[in-house]
Structures are given as C-alpha cells and as structure tokens.
Design a protein around this motif. Structure first.
Motif, PDB file in Angstrom:
ATOM      1  N   GLU A 113       0.909  -0.994   0.361  1.00 24.94           N
ATOM      2  CA  GLU A 113      -0.107  -0.642  -0.042  1.00 24.94           C
ATOM      3  C   GLU A 113       0.869   1.307   0.129  1.00 24.94           C
ATOM      4  O   GLU A 113       0.171   2.028  -0.497  1.00 24.94           O
ATOM      5  CB  GLU A 113      -0.651   0.085   0.629  1.00 24.94           C
ATOM      6  N   ILE A 114       2.331   0.759   0.878  1.00 17.20           N
ATOM      7  CA  ILE A 114       2.703   2.447   0.635  1.00 17.20           C
ATOM      8  C   ILE A 114       3.523   2.979  -0.207  1.00 17.20           C
ATOM      9  O   ILE A 114       3.335   4.058  -0.984  1.00 17.20           O
ATOM     10  CB  ILE A 114       3.745   2.399   1.752  1.00 17.20           C
ATOM     11  N   ASP A 115       3.881   2.203  -1.256  1.00 20.70           N
ATOM     12  CA  ASP A 115       4.831   2.514  -2.434  1.00 20.70           C
ATOM     13  C   ASP A 115       3.035   2.377  -3.970  1.00 20.70           C
ATOM     14  O   ASP A 115       3.647   2.829  -4.651  1.00 20.70           O
ATOM     15  CB  ASP A 115       5.258   0.821  -3.212  1.00 20.70           C
ATOM     16  N   VAL A 132      -1.914  12.921   2.906  1.00 19.86           N
ATOM     17  CA  VAL A 132      -2.865  14.245   2.288  1.00 19.86           C
ATOM     18  C   VAL A 132      -2.130  15.714   2.604  1.00 19.86           C
ATOM     19  O   VAL A 132      -1.403  15.271   3.695  1.00 19.86           O
ATOM     20  CB  VAL A 132      -4.226  13.699   3.429  1.00 19.86           C
ATOM     21  N   LEU A 133      -1.720  16.494   2.077  1.00 17.53           N
ATOM     22  CA  LEU A 133      -1.498  16.909   1.855  1.00 17.53           C
ATOM     23  C   LEU A 133      -2.904  18.684   2.315  1.00 17.53           C
ATOM     24  O   LEU A 133      -3.842  18.641   2.274  1.00 17.53           O
ATOM     25  CB  LEU A 133      -0.658  18.231   0.612  1.00 17.53           C
ATOM     26  N   GLU A 134      -2.686  19.937   3.380  1.00 18.21           N
ATOM     27  CA  GLU A 134      -3.543  20.400   4.003  1.00 18.21           C
ATOM     28  C   GLU A 134      -2.930  21.692   3.569  1.00 18.21           C
ATOM     29  O   GLU A 134      -1.792  22.227   4.223  1.00 18.21           O
ATOM     30  CB  GLU A 134      -3.818  20.223   5.756  1.00 18.21           C
ATOM     31  N   VAL A 143       0.109  24.044   5.261  1.00 21.94           N
ATOM     32  CA  VAL A 143      -0.432  23.766   6.812  1.00 21.94           C
ATOM     33  C   VAL A 143       0.652  22.523   7.298  1.00 21.94           C
ATOM     34  O   VAL A 143       1.669  22.313   7.731  1.00 21.94           O
ATOM     35  CB  VAL A 143      -1.643  24.002   6.804  1.00 21.94           C
ATOM     36  N   ARG A 144       0.666  21.600   6.905  1.00 21.78           N
ATOM     37  CA  ARG A 144       0.520  20.449   7.732  1.00 21.78           C
ATOM     38  C   ARG A 144       0.585  18.976   6.370  1.00 21.78           C
ATOM     39  O   ARG A 144      -0.279  19.345   5.425  1.00 21.78           O
ATOM     40  CB  ARG A 144       0.174  20.450   8.869  1.00 21.78           C
ATOM     41  N   SER A 145       1.359  17.836   6.799  1.00 21.14           N
ATOM     42  CA  SER A 145       1.035  16.703   5.889  1.00 21.14           C
ATOM     43  C   SER A 145       0.321  15.292   7.090  1.00 21.14           C
ATOM     44  O   SER A 145       0.407  15.866   8.238  1.00 21.14           O
ATOM     45  CB  SER A 145       1.740  16.436   5.110  1.00 21.14           C
ATOM     46  N   ARG A 146      -0.597  14.852   6.930  1.00 18.58           N
ATOM     47  CA  ARG A 146      -1.373  13.734   7.927  1.00 18.58           C
ATOM     48  C   ARG A 146      -1.224  12.402   7.064  1.00 18.58           C
ATOM     49  O   ARG A 146      -1.569  12.133   5.561  1.00 18.58           O
ATOM     50  CB  ARG A 146      -2.344  14.012   8.310  1.00 18.58           C
ATOM     51  N   PRO A 147      -0.734  10.877   7.418  1.00 24.08           N
ATOM     52  CA  PRO A 147      -0.696  10.066   6.601  1.00 24.08           C
ATOM     53  C   PRO A 147      -2.151   9.419   6.202  1.00 24.08           C
ATOM     54  O   PRO A 147      -3.239   9.939   6.382  1.00 24.08           O
ATOM     55  CB  PRO A 147       0.066   9.227   7.629  1.00 24.08           C
ATOM     56  N   ILE A 148      -2.229   8.775   4.922  1.00 21.49           N
ATOM     57  CA  ILE A 148      -3.603   8.834   4.447  1.00 21.49           C
ATOM     58  C   ILE A 148      -4.125   6.937   5.450  1.00 21.49           C
ATOM     59  O   ILE A 148      -2.708   6.059   5.572  1.00 21.49           O
ATOM     60  CB  ILE A 148      -3.132   8.153   3.078  1.00 21.49           C
ATOM     61  N   LYS A 149      -4.730   7.176   5.935  1.00 24.71           N
ATOM     62  CA  LYS A 149      -5.528   5.671   6.706  1.00 24.71           C
ATOM     63  C   LYS A 149      -6.392   5.421   5.248  1.00 24.71           C
ATOM     64  O   LYS A 149      -7.830   5.403   5.345  1.00 24.71           O
ATOM     65  CB  LYS A 149      -6.042   6.564   7.994  1.00 24.71           C
ATOM     66  N   THR A 163     -10.577   9.961   2.959  1.00 31.20           N
ATOM     67  CA  THR A 163      -9.079  10.060   3.743  1.00 31.20           C
ATOM     68  C   THR A 163      -8.334  10.068   2.902  1.00 31.20           C
ATOM     69  O   THR A 163      -6.599  10.589   3.418  1.00 31.20           O
ATOM     70  CB  THR A 163      -8.883   8.319   3.869  1.00 31.20           C
ATOM     71  N   ALA A 164      -7.901  10.492   1.977  1.00 30.24           N
ATOM     72  CA  ALA A 164      -7.154  11.520   0.604  1.00 30.24           C
ATOM     73  C   ALA A 164      -6.878  12.562   0.145  1.00 30.24           C
ATOM     74  O   ALA A 164      -5.796  12.750  -0.458  1.00 30.24           O
ATOM     75  CB  ALA A 164      -6.362  10.050  -0.265  1.00 30.24           C
ATOM     76  N   THR A 165      -8.019  13.163   0.683  1.00 30.59           N
ATOM     77  CA  THR A 165      -7.973  14.568   0.095  1.00 30.59           C
ATOM     78  C   THR A 165      -8.729  15.259   0.995  1.00 30.59           C
ATOM     79  O   THR A 165      -9.693  15.062   2.283  1.00 30.59           O
ATOM     80  CB  THR A 165      -9.159  14.311  -1.364  1.00 30.59           C
TER      81      THR A 165
END
Length: 558
Positions: A113-115, A132-134, A143-149, A163-165
């Motif tokens: 999944e990561i790749d 995910v870019l914010e 502002v920040r990024s967070r991992p896609i869950k 979850t990805a947007t």
C-alpha cells in the motif's frame, strides 16, 4: 426493413438496460437500510466473467451505442450503490472496482500500500509519500501533512475523497510534461503577476524530468520581482497509482483526467499550460454558475464546417436515451423533449447544436472548475468515454467533460457567454456597408464576463503558438507573398499579440473561418454594425493592463 429491424433490436436492448436500472437498482436504493449490499449483487447477475473492454484507444465495436450505455450504466449503478448504508460484501466490492476501473493499480494497493500512493514533492525539495496535504483556507499556505489511513471497509474512491483529500481544499492544477515546459513557465509568470495565492500542483505521469522541475520552481519562487508573490508549487507523480498495463495509455489530452481526478484538491481549477487568466483565480470560484452546480465549463468556438456524420448523431442519441431516458428519436418534437428533460438553457443549447445542427465543438477545456465531492463519478465516466468505442467522434478530451456529467445525470452548466475571438481589431472597408465593420484574426480563444470584461483566454500570447512557419510559408501563397522568407515569418509568429478588442461572431451568418496561418489554428471573425456579430473595444486602461500581461508572458525565460 433491415434498418428498422436493427433499430428495433437497439431500442429493445436499451429498454432492458433501463428496466434493470429502475427496477433492480431503484428499488434496492429505497430499501438500502434493510439490505446494505444487495445493490452490489446486480453485477453478479451479469454475464459470467464480465469486464470492461473499453479502455483501449481506437477500439472498434459493432454496437458502439450499446457498449457505451452498458459501460456508463455500470459506473452509474456503482456510484449509487456506494450511497447505501449497512453491511457490505467487501470482496464483491473489490472485484467490481477492479473490473470497472482497470487502470488503477489494485494489485499494488493490495501487496504494498505504501508504494501505491502517489508522491508529492514541494518546491523546497520536501517529499511527502502516502500523505494528505493540508492548506490554509485563506492564504493557500501549506499547513501540514498527515498519513493516508486507508479504510478497507470503503471503496477506493470513497477512500480517495474521504481519507486522501483535504475536505474543501482548493487550488490550481496543471497537467504538464517536459514538452509543455515553456508554456507552463509563462503561465506561472502570469499567475504571479495577478497575485495568485492558491497552491499550484503540477500533475504528471512519471514524465517530468528533474531539470524541468528545477526550472518551474525557479520561475515560481525567484525574487527577481519581489512585488509578485512566490507561488506555493507542488509536483504530484501519479505513475504508481496506475496499472502497469494502462499507464502508457494516458497520453497528451488524456493526462488531464489524471490531473483532475488525482489532484490533492477537492475543488480544483484545471488550467491548460497555454491558458492565460486576466482576473484573480478566486473570481472563478465565486461565479454563481459554479456555486450552483459544482461543475462549470466554458463554451468553444462554434465550428459549422466540422460536423458529425448522421450515423454518429444516431449513436449519440441512442447513448443519451440509454443512460438518462431522454428519447430523441422523433425529429419533429426533438426540441420540446430536450427542454422538458434538461432544465438548464445553456445545456439545452449545446445539446441542440450537437443533435440538430451536428456541431462537434462545444466545450473549451483550457479552464475547468469542478467540485470532486459532487462530481467525481462524472469525471470517472468522462475518463471511460475518452477510451470508449465513440472516442473518435470528438477531438481530444473536450466534450467528455460535459457528456460525462450529462450521462451521469449530475447537474452542470456552461458559462452563459459565447466564446470570442480576441486580438488586433482591423477595420474592413466596404462600399456596401455603412457603420462599423471589423475583423479579428487570431489563434487566441477568449472568454468574457457577462459585462464584457475579459476573464481568460487560451492559446498563449504569441501571434502563433505552433512552430509551423516553415510549413505555412511553403503551403500558403499569401504568407509567401507578404514575408521575405521563413525567418521573417518566424519572427512574426513569435511576436507578442496585440489585444485591442473582441468579436463574438454570429455563427449563423458569418462564423469562425480558418485563415490558413499557424498550421490552421488561426481563425478570422467579422462584425458588421447592425447586421451581425458583437464587438467589444477595449478601453485605454484595459489595453494598458492587458499589454502588461502580454509583456510578462513574453519575457525571455532565463
């Protein structure tokens, strides 16, 4: 008799599809809480081993209308199935997705999944993978990024939006490769000049070199003109999301679908690299037509000498009937049926131009505004149509934008102002005409607001956007007579345009005519006072501002 039999068979097949849709799916959606996964079992009733065979360019089909109806119906039903609540047959859901969207790299998603997730690279070299870019809602700053869950209980597309947007995020999206470097650099310069503060994302399919990225970053961020804000520019490589067998099918126009669908923004504005905005980007988001429908398109030139074959129009009618139930078989009441079924007058006009006048060109895709939260499946349908048996009916990607929304039965609209020709306003002398008589010949296609002010144009800001001076000089006697050699013609083609006015021609009397210049991309239009067309003469203030943008676009690229 043979034709009548074929028509009877086609209509019968379409009726069967409609019955399946209304009785199997419609009733299932009404009882969704009691049987959450029953809608998905519609696909189990299809023929054994069904698959979509339509994602291959130039595929021939003996029954293109039936094939397209089948494809669009399956996507429409799937999107409605996702609206159901209750327990889901996840394995069935996965199987359906793989067949409906074979261009997605589901094997990569399942094994690593990561790749699978695309890679974002910021202007400063920071790399964010499976993230995910914010961005800030007011200033567009990162502002920040967070991992896609990834939620395995949801479909891929639900995951992509939920979850990805970043919800409600807005920004500019540009599809580019190394080939569009020069135009993209010039677009970035104009965006800085108009003080754009929305983030910019360049989306590519593994075909953007590091040298190109460095050039784009330098143009977007340099401090040579500190009064122009540095741009928040990102690069999104979507190559890993695509199935290896389909990645190389997304060429030229088709890359726009990747840019629009996989961009980081939920509500992107898609720009062509040779598009030039003359107003703030925020103004497009504020247009009433977009806020009302979530999908706003602009009109193309009305070209009256490039028409559908009658047989193609019949196939398009068959597709529209099979997908949304609009019966277009009786020519005598065609207009009444369209306006009774389609409530938007601009869409009615476009449909009549296509089905009655047989025009091929309706939408100009240099600037598209789309809310993916409301229209993702419209775009997935558009993408499928791009590779369907009727793909060759239209030129490039343009018409699939609105046809995807129409056949998905989703609201959309066109901006209610016709496209126009912009450039140097030449007076025409005629003994037979009193009053003003003007002509404009240019490659630029312009779009104005309802008050006549210029919003944007497509085609760049040179006299000719094509390196066609050698070919044109050899094949156009008028150019050979007016220019000493190909080098003189080259200098003319690469010179800045002069923006003096606009002509909106009356296509029924004197429409868009190819001049033979710029590899046939140059069109001439006429205005006769009191007879036909509309002319807008720019004020001195407008000319000065427009000339500034022309100068910025034409500055030498370092």
């Amino acid at each position: 008799m043979v034709r009548k039999n074929r028509l009877f068979i086609s209509v019968t097949l379409l009726l069967v599809l409609l019955l399946i849709y209304y009785f199997q799916v419609g009733s299932l959606l009404q009882t969704q809480n009691s049987n959450g996964d029953s809608c998905l079992h519609y696909y189990e009733a299809l023929e054994s081993g069904w698959s979509n065979r339509f994602y291959s360019v130039n595929q021939e089909s003996l029954a293109p209308g039936k094939d397209v109806v089948q494809l669009v119906t399956r996507i429409n039903i799937f999107s409605r199935c996702l609206q159901q609540t209750g327990n889901r047959d996840i394995q069935l859901l996965r199987d359906i997705e793989k067949r409906l969207f074979p261009y997605l790299n589901f094997r990569g998603l399942e094994t690593n999944e990561i790749d699978f997730w695309p890679t974002h690279t910021r202007w400063n070299g920071e790399v964010y993978h499976a993230s995910v870019l914010e961005f800030g809602s007011r200033n567009g700053h990162f502002v920040r990024s967070r991992p896609i869950k990834y939620n395995s209980a949801l479909s891929f597309w639900e995951n992509w939006l939920q979850t990805a947007t970043q919800a409600g995020s807005r920004g500019i999206v540009i599809s580019a490769s190394d080939v569009q470097l020069d135009e993209t650099l010039r677009l970035l310069k104009v965006l800085r000049f108009i003080k754009n503060n929305f983030p910019i994302e360049i989306v590519y399919n593994g075909d953007l070199s590091q040298d190109t990225i460095k050039s784009l970053v330098k143009c977007a961020r340099n401090q040579d003109a500190p009064e122009y804000p540095a741009q928040e520019i990102w690069f999104l490589n979507v190559h890993s999301v695509l199935s290896p067998g389909y990645s190389d099918k997304f060429l030229t126009y088709s890359n726009k679908w990747l840019a629009l669908i996989f961009s980081s923004f939920e509500i992107p504005i898609l720009l062509d690299s040779d598009t030039v905005p003359f107003v703030s980007i925020d103004m497009f988001y504020k247009l009433e037509e977009f806020q009302r429908t979530g999908a706003l398109f602009f009109k193309d030139r009305i070209i009256s000498d490039d028409l559908f074959e009658p047989s193609q129009v019949e196939i398009l009618k068959e597709v529209i009937y099979g997908c949304i139930g609009l019966n277009l078989t009786d020519e005598s009441i065609l207009h009444d049926r369209i306006i009774n079924h389609i409530k938007d007058p601009t869409v009615v006009q476009v449909l009549e131009n296509m089905l009655i006048k047989r025009y091929k060109h309706h939408l100009e895709s240099g600037l598209v505004i789309l809310d993916k939260g409301r229209h993702l499946f419209s775009m997935l349908t558009s993408l499928a149509l791009q590779f369907s048996p009727i793909a060759e009916y239209f030129h490039g990607d343009k018409e699939w934008f609105w046809l995807g929304a129409l056949l998905s039965n989703n609201p959309f609209t066109f901006y209610p102002v016709d496209a126009s020709n912009i450039g140097k306003l030449g007076s025409v002398i005629s003994k037979e005409t009193t009053g003003e008589f003007y002509q404009i010949c240019s490659v630029q296609l312009s779009h104005t607001d309802k008050d006549g002010s210029l919003l944007w144009l497509n085609g760049g800001l040179n006299v000719c956007k094509k390196a066609s001076w050698g070919y044109d000089y050899e094949h156009n006697q008028r150019l050979a007579a007016n220019f000493q050699d190909t080098e003189e013609l080259r200098k003319y083609y690469q010179s800045p345009v002069q923006l003096e006015g606009i002509i909106m021609p009356d296509a029924d009397i004197s429409g868009w005519v190819k001049s033979g210049e710029c590899f046939l991309f140059n069109y001439c239009t006429l205005f006769k006072e009191g007879q036909y067309g509309k002319v807008i003469k720019f004020t001195g203030t407008e000319k000065r501002r427009f000339s500034q943008i022309v100068s910025v676009w034409n500055e030498q690229i370092s």
